[in-house]
Structure formats: structure tokens, C-alpha cells
Motif scaffolding. Structure first.
Motif, PDB file in Angstrom:
ATOM      1  N   HIS A 140       0.836  -1.192   0.000  1.00  0.00           N
ATOM      2  CA  HIS A 140       0.000   0.000   0.000  1.00  0.00           C
ATOM      3  C   HIS A 140       0.874   1.247   0.000  1.00  0.00           C
ATOM      4  CE1 HIS A 140      -3.842   2.133   0.739  1.00  0.00           C
ATOM      5  NE2 HIS A 140      -3.084   2.980   1.420  1.00  0.00           N
ATOM      6  N   THR A 141       0.914   1.927  -1.131  1.00  0.00           N
ATOM      7  CA  THR A 141       1.596   3.214  -1.202  1.00  0.00           C
ATOM      8  C   THR A 141       0.658   4.295  -0.682  1.00  0.00           C
ATOM      9  OG1 THR A 141       2.875   2.550  -3.164  1.00  0.00           O
ATOM     10  CG2 THR A 141       2.638   4.923  -2.750  1.00  0.00           C
ATOM     11  N   PRO A 142       1.018   4.994   0.394  1.00  0.00           N
ATOM     12  CA  PRO A 142       0.146   6.057   0.882  1.00  0.00           C
ATOM     13  C   PRO A 142      -0.043   7.132  -0.181  1.00  0.00           C
ATOM     14  CG  PRO A 142       1.815   5.514   2.520  1.00  0.00           C
ATOM     15  CD  PRO A 142       2.212   4.819   1.249  1.00  0.00           C
ATOM     16  N   VAL A 143      -1.260   7.577  -0.351  1.00  0.00           N
ATOM     17  CA  VAL A 143      -1.587   8.599  -1.341  1.00  0.00           C
ATOM     18  C   VAL A 143      -2.086   9.848  -0.642  1.00  0.00           C
ATOM     19  CG1 VAL A 143      -3.103   9.242  -3.261  1.00  0.00           C
ATOM     20  CG2 VAL A 143      -2.100   6.948  -3.174  1.00  0.00           C
ATOM     21  N   MET A 144      -1.454  10.971  -0.966  1.00  0.00           N
ATOM     22  CA  MET A 144      -1.914  12.277  -0.516  1.00  0.00           C
ATOM     23  C   MET A 144      -2.564  12.982  -1.695  1.00  0.00           C
ATOM     24  SD  MET A 144       0.293  15.670   0.467  1.00  0.00           S
ATOM     25  CE  MET A 144       0.675  15.326   2.174  1.00  0.00           C
ATOM     26  N   VAL A 145      -3.748  13.522  -1.500  1.00  0.00           N
ATOM     27  CA  VAL A 145      -4.400  14.338  -2.516  1.00  0.00           C
ATOM     28  C   VAL A 145      -4.439  15.774  -2.031  1.00  0.00           C
ATOM     29  CG1 VAL A 145      -6.573  14.836  -3.701  1.00  0.00           C
ATOM     30  CG2 VAL A 145      -5.762  12.480  -3.522  1.00  0.00           C
ATOM     31  N   ALA A 146      -3.946  16.689  -2.869  1.00  0.00           N
ATOM     32  CA  ALA A 146      -4.050  18.119  -2.595  1.00  0.00           C
ATOM     33  C   ALA A 146      -5.416  18.569  -3.088  1.00  0.00           C
ATOM     34  CB  ALA A 146      -2.935  18.878  -3.310  1.00  0.00           C
ATOM     35  N   ALA A 147      -6.260  18.971  -2.157  1.00  0.00           N
ATOM     36  CA  ALA A 147      -7.658  19.252  -2.474  1.00  0.00           C
ATOM     37  C   ALA A 147      -7.961  20.731  -2.304  1.00  0.00           C
ATOM     38  CB  ALA A 147      -8.576  18.423  -1.584  1.00  0.00           C
ATOM     39  N   GLY A 148      -8.275  21.394  -3.429  1.00  0.00           N
ATOM     40  CA  GLY A 148      -8.531  22.820  -3.380  1.00  0.00           C
ATOM     41  C   GLY A 148      -9.951  23.224  -3.692  1.00  0.00           C
ATOM     42  N   GLY A 149     -10.815  22.280  -4.015  1.00  0.00           N
ATOM     43  CA  GLY A 149     -12.198  22.592  -4.338  1.00  0.00           C
ATOM     44  C   GLY A 149     -13.123  21.527  -3.782  1.00  0.00           C
ATOM     45  N   PRO A 150     -14.419  21.756  -3.830  1.00  0.00           N
ATOM     46  CA  PRO A 150     -15.354  20.802  -3.221  1.00  0.00           C
ATOM     47  C   PRO A 150     -15.306  19.408  -3.826  1.00  0.00           C
ATOM     48  CG  PRO A 150     -16.528  22.514  -4.451  1.00  0.00           C
ATOM     49  CD  PRO A 150     -15.107  22.956  -4.342  1.00  0.00           C
ATOM     50  N   ARG A 151     -15.192  19.314  -5.141  1.00  0.00           N
ATOM     51  CA  ARG A 151     -15.124  17.983  -5.761  1.00  0.00           C
ATOM     52  C   ARG A 151     -13.827  17.269  -5.374  1.00  0.00           C
ATOM     53  NH1 ARG A 151     -16.499  19.154 -12.006  1.00  0.00           N
ATOM     54  NH2 ARG A 151     -14.907  20.725 -11.561  1.00  0.00           N
ATOM     55  N   ALA A 152     -12.739  18.043  -5.319  1.00  0.00           N
ATOM     56  CA  ALA A 152     -11.459  17.453  -4.920  1.00  0.00           C
ATOM     57  C   ALA A 152     -11.497  17.015  -3.461  1.00  0.00           C
ATOM     58  CB  ALA A 152     -10.329  18.448  -5.149  1.00  0.00           C
ATOM     59  N   ARG A 153     -12.125  17.806  -2.613  1.00  0.00           N
ATOM     60  CA  ARG A 153     -12.218  17.424  -1.199  1.00  0.00           C
ATOM     61  C   ARG A 153     -13.051  16.154  -1.027  1.00  0.00           C
ATOM     62  NH1 ARG A 153     -12.154  23.166  -0.689  1.00  0.00           N
ATOM     63  NH2 ARG A 153     -14.424  23.372  -0.751  1.00  0.00           N
ATOM     64  N   ARG A 154     -14.094  16.032  -1.815  1.00  0.00           N
ATOM     65  CA  ARG A 154     -14.924  14.825  -1.732  1.00  0.00           C
ATOM     66  C   ARG A 154     -14.137  13.605  -2.195  1.00  0.00           C
ATOM     67  NH1 ARG A 154     -18.859  16.822  -3.970  1.00  0.00           N
ATOM     68  NH2 ARG A 154     -18.556  16.157  -6.119  1.00  0.00           N
ATOM     69  N   LEU A 155     -13.458  13.718  -3.335  1.00  0.00           N
ATOM     70  CA  LEU A 155     -12.652  12.604  -3.837  1.00  0.00           C
ATOM     71  C   LEU A 155     -11.559  12.249  -2.841  1.00  0.00           C
ATOM     72  CD1 LEU A 155     -11.620  10.655  -6.085  1.00  0.00           C
ATOM     73  CD2 LEU A 155     -10.209  12.566  -6.893  1.00  0.00           C
ATOM     74  N   ALA A 156     -10.892  13.258  -2.300  1.00  0.00           N
ATOM     75  CA  ALA A 156      -9.799  13.012  -1.364  1.00  0.00           C
ATOM     76  C   ALA A 156     -10.305  12.291  -0.118  1.00  0.00           C
ATOM     77  CB  ALA A 156      -9.136  14.333  -0.985  1.00  0.00           C
ATOM     78  N   GLY A 157     -11.436  12.734   0.400  1.00  0.00           N
ATOM     79  CA  GLY A 157     -11.993  12.082   1.573  1.00  0.00           C
ATOM     80  C   GLY A 157     -12.347  10.630   1.312  1.00  0.00           C
ATOM     81  N   GLU A 158     -12.798  10.361   0.103  1.00  0.00           N
ATOM     82  CA  GLU A 158     -13.239   9.008  -0.244  1.00  0.00           C
ATOM     83  C   GLU A 158     -12.087   8.075  -0.595  1.00  0.00           C
ATOM     84  OE1 GLU A 158     -17.558  10.337  -2.216  1.00  0.00           O
ATOM     85  OE2 GLU A 158     -15.843   9.820  -3.490  1.00  0.00           O
ATOM     86  N   ARG A 159     -10.972   8.631  -1.169  1.00  0.00           N
ATOM     87  CA  ARG A 159      -9.962   7.747  -1.740  1.00  0.00           C
ATOM     88  C   ARG A 159      -8.568   7.878  -1.139  1.00  0.00           C
ATOM     89  NH1 ARG A 159     -10.851   6.228  -7.076  1.00  0.00           N
ATOM     90  NH2 ARG A 159      -9.089   4.848  -6.676  1.00  0.00           N
TER      91      ARG A 159
END
Length: 272
Positions: A140-159
């Protein structure tokens, strides 16, 4: 979702040679930082190459991209780079990825790749995560998502495993709190580490930082910006603890210009 123990990263200058990357990595590990992070720019070595060099100089320090811009690689190519570095560093690599800042439009064109719409670039982020998970297999490679908008925040929270809230430097604290809550809501029962990046420690904004954020320290303080912190070690530590309590932020990265100035807070708070 509750905030975890503190850990800290340092974002190194991208335009370093091999010896400088090794020296920076050793210093970061000696000072107690958890991760050495590399920006993504066509004017510097690709982050995965630079971080591979840095990782050879340390034994425990993690390395991470901060962050790969999705328009600059196809999802499969980005996943290939990420998985390769994860293997070669004995699983010390963290993949940071996001949709990229507007300047990446020109970089994508230089590479002969489409910049795409925001929706398309975010889909590339999602596809990259899927490819990494497939390549990892049981690892499992840890994944960080840089989230700057609502859709990105939703995807980041989910994945994502880690979410860095990529708000503007003058974003209000009330808006930041709302954005953190959006990530937690999207994550549900999943454990997600919330992160943020500090650009300025103290009263002086280095030229390279000023050219990126386009504001001075007085403006940052006037807006109570979360991207600036006091230089006094006690006040700095107190502020970081406040942010963990109020926003759930437990992973904090700092611009490499302040690796020494930020170190007392690292020594005081890491692992707590």
C-alpha cells in the motif's frame, strides 16, 4: 474521525543537485522530520528521480511528491513512477497528487499533453490512485491528494490516505474549518490524515516564497492566514496544537527555507 499524532514534512527546493538532495535528506532526518517532499516542475528534476536520490542518504525518512500535477503525466505513467519509487525505497514513498496550479497549463503543452478541464484533471487523479492500487497488490503506497475545491475534497476524503487542504493563502479560518469538515464527512469511517503546508515562519517572506504566494507577511497576518506561523518555539507549538484541536490537522509541512526555524516545534510535538 479523530486527529492523529503529529508528524512533519519539509518541502525542499526543487532545483537541487544530487549532493544537495542527500544533504537536505540527512538534515531533515536528524531534525526529526517524517518526510522530505519535492515539488513538481519542468524546471527541475522530476520528483521521483530527486526523491530516489534523497532516500539513499537516510534509513527512516519518508519521501513524497508535493505534489505531482495530474496533467503532466497520464494516470498510468504517474502510477508507474509512484509504484517504482515505493518499491525502490522499501515502501518509504508517499504519492502526493493534485490537479495542478494554472501555470501547469503551459507545462502540459510543452509535454504535448492536454491540460483538460478541472473535471478531467480530477478524473486523472482518481485514475492514478486506481492504477497505483492495482500495481501495489497487497502492499500500500500512501496517497496524498491536494484538495482545493469541493469535488477534490470529496474525492480526497473518499480515496486518499492523506488530504492536504490546498486553500488559498488568504482563505479565512472559518472557510478552512468548513473545508476540513467536508473531507471528514466524505471519509466517513475511514481514517484520513489531514495535512497543511506552512509557507512562512516569523516575519520575513523569502523571495522564492514571495514569488509563489504573491503577498507579504503583514498581509498574511492581517488575514490571520494559516500559512504563516510565529517564530517563537512555544508560540509556534501552541498554534499547531490549536490547529489540530480546531481543524484536525496533524501532518504539517513547511517550506524548506525554514527547516531550521521550524525544527524546535518538530522536536517538541512529533509523535504526540
Amino acid at each position: 474521525m479523530t486527529a492523529g499524532k503529529f508528524r512533519f514534512g519539509v518541502v525542499a527546493a526543487a532545483r537541487q543537485g544530487a549532493a544537495q538532495w542527500r544533504e537536505t535528506a540527512r538534515r531533515a532526518e536528524d531534525l526529526g522530520y517524517s518526510t522530505l517532499l519535492s515539488p513538481d516542475s519542468l524546471d527541475a528534476p522530476t520528483p521521483t528521480a530527486a526523491l530516489a536520490v534523497a532516500a539513499t542518504a537516510t534509513s527512516e525518512l519518508r519521501v513524497g511528491s508535493f505534489v505531482l500535477a495530474s496533467p503532466l503525466r497520464t494516470p498510468r505513467a504517474a502510477a508507474w513512477e509512484a509504484h517504482s519509487l515505493s518499491v525502490l525505497t522499501d515502501r518509504r514513498f508517499e504519492l502526493g497528487i493534485g490537479t495542478g496550479i494554472p501555470a501547469m497549463r503551459e507545462a502540459a503543452a510543452e509535454l504535448g499533453l492536454p491540460y483538460g478541464t478541472g473535471k478531467e484533471r480530477l478524473a486523472q487523479v482518481a485514475d492514478t490512485i486506481s492504477h497505483v492500487r492495482r500495481l501495489d497488490g497487497e502492499e500500500h503506497t500512501p496517497v496524498m491528494v491536494a484538495a482545493g475545491g469541493p469535488r477534490a475534497r470529496r474525492l480526497a476524503g473518499e480515496r486518499a490516505d492523506i488530504v492536504t487542504l490546498a486553500d488559498g493563502v488568504l482563505t479565512s479560518r472559518a472557510d478552512f474549518a468548513e473545508h476540513a469538515a467536508e473531507v471528514r464527512a466524505a471519509a466517513g469511517e475511514r481514517e484520513v490524515e489531514l495535512a497543511m503546508n506552512i509557507f512562512v515562519v516569523g516575519d520575513q517572506v523569502p523571495p522564492q516564497v514571495r514569488s509563489f504566494i504573491a503577498v507579504d507577511a503583514d498581509t498574511l497576518r492581517a488575514h490571520e492566514s494559516l500559512t504563516i506561523v510565529p517564530a517563537d518555539p512555544s508560540a509556534l507549538a501552541d498554534e499547531l496544537e490549536r490547529r489540530r484541536e480546531e481543524y484536525g490537522i496533524s501532518y504539517v509541512s513547511v517550506n524548506g527555507a525554514f527547516i531550521e526555524a521550524f525544527a524546535p516545534a518538530v522536536a517538541r510535538l512529533r509523535g504526540h
